[in-house]
Design a protein around this motif. Structure first.
Motif, mmCIF file in Angstrom:
data_model
loop_
_atom_site.group_PDB
_atom_site.id
_atom_site.type_symbol
_atom_site.label_atom_id
_atom_site.label_comp_id
_atom_site.label_asym_id
_atom_site.label_seq_id
_atom_site.Cartn_x
_atom_site.Cartn_y
_atom_site.Cartn_z
ATOM 1 N N SER A 43 0.838 -1.206 0.000
ATOM 2 C CA SER A 43 0.000 0.000 0.000
ATOM 3 C C SER A 43 0.865 1.245 0.000
ATOM 4 N N LYS A 44 1.961 1.219 0.756
ATOM 5 C CA LYS A 44 2.888 2.358 0.759
ATOM 6 C C LYS A 44 3.473 2.539 -0.634
ATOM 7 N N HIS A 45 3.843 1.433 -1.275
ATOM 8 C CA HIS A 45 4.350 1.505 -2.648
ATOM 9 C C HIS A 45 3.299 2.113 -3.579
ATOM 10 N N ASN A 46 2.064 1.657 -3.448
ATOM 11 C CA ASN A 46 0.995 2.145 -4.319
ATOM 12 C C ASN A 46 0.752 3.645 -4.135
ATOM 13 N N LEU A 47 0.925 4.147 -2.922
ATOM 14 C CA LEU A 47 0.805 5.588 -2.708
ATOM 15 C C LEU A 47 1.883 6.325 -3.494
ATOM 16 N N SER A 67 9.023 2.210 1.606
ATOM 17 C CA SER A 67 8.738 0.813 1.262
ATOM 18 C C SER A 67 9.998 0.073 0.801
ATOM 19 N N ALA A 68 10.935 0.774 0.161
ATOM 20 C CA ALA A 68 12.202 0.130 -0.210
ATOM 21 C C ALA A 68 12.960 -0.283 1.045
ATOM 22 N N LYS A 69 12.940 0.572 2.051
ATOM 23 C CA LYS A 69 13.623 0.265 3.313
ATOM 24 C C LYS A 69 12.927 -0.851 4.086
ATOM 25 N N LEU A 76 12.251 0.100 -4.765
ATOM 26 C CA LEU A 76 13.656 0.411 -5.033
ATOM 27 C C LEU A 76 13.871 0.651 -6.522
ATOM 28 N N ASN A 77 13.295 -0.193 -7.354
ATOM 29 C CA ASN A 77 13.427 -0.031 -8.805
ATOM 30 C C ASN A 77 12.763 1.253 -9.294
ATOM 31 N N GLY A 78 11.678 1.659 -8.631
ATOM 32 C CA GLY A 78 11.032 2.921 -8.985
ATOM 33 C C GLY A 78 11.946 4.106 -8.721
ATOM 34 N N ILE A 79 12.627 4.081 -7.584
ATOM 35 C CA ILE A 79 13.568 5.161 -7.270
ATOM 36 C C ILE A 79 14.737 5.121 -8.240
ATOM 37 N N LYS A 80 15.192 3.938 -8.574
ATOM 38 C CA LYS A 80 16.292 3.810 -9.541
ATOM 39 C C LYS A 80 15.887 4.420 -10.885
ATOM 40 N N ARG A 81 14.682 4.102 -11.331
ATOM 41 C CA ARG A 81 14.184 4.651 -12.600
ATOM 42 C C ARG A 81 14.097 6.174 -12.527
ATOM 43 N N TYR A 93 18.783 7.559 -4.193
ATOM 44 C CA TYR A 93 18.879 6.180 -4.674
ATOM 45 C C TYR A 93 19.815 5.375 -3.781
ATOM 46 N N THR A 94 20.933 5.954 -3.397
ATOM 47 C CA THR A 94 21.883 5.257 -2.530
ATOM 48 C C THR A 94 21.241 4.927 -1.187
#
Length: 107
Positions: A43-47, A67-69, A76-81, A93-94
């Protein structure tokens, strides 16, 4: 069960996408918020996804960072993108990558 995080997550998805109910994105987001406050990672990811789609990139990074943490690889991949697209910093990202790795080590 009333107040179930899984019920809130499912209702959030249904209302946000309009699957099985009339589409009501704000209502879907409220259900995801309820579930996320109770620790539901997807749900956090979806937000973050909703904020990204609305062009609110800083809020998307904030949601996905959390949510990555918590070990959510898609976040994580969303932040990378976003980093590749110039919408997130290398430091963000780091931080997300380190948090993700720490979450994996704890499980």
């Amino acid at each position: 069960e009333l107040g179930s995080v899984y019920a809130h997550h499912s209702l959030g998805h249904a209302y946000y996408t309009g699957k099985g109910v009339d589409e009501d994105k704000p209502r879907g987001i409220r259900h995801w918020q309820d579930a996320a406050l109770k620790g539901h990672v997807r749900s956090k990811h979806n937000l973050g996804f909703a904020e990204y789609n609305n062009g609110n990139y800083m809020l998307a990074v904030q949601h996905w960072m959390i949510s990555a943490k918590m070990g959510h690889e898609i976040s994580l991949n969303g932040i990378k993108r976003m980093f590749i697209e110039g919408l997130a910093s290398k430091a963000q990202y780091t931080e997300a990558l380190r948090g993700y790795q720490n979450a994996l080590e704890e499980t």
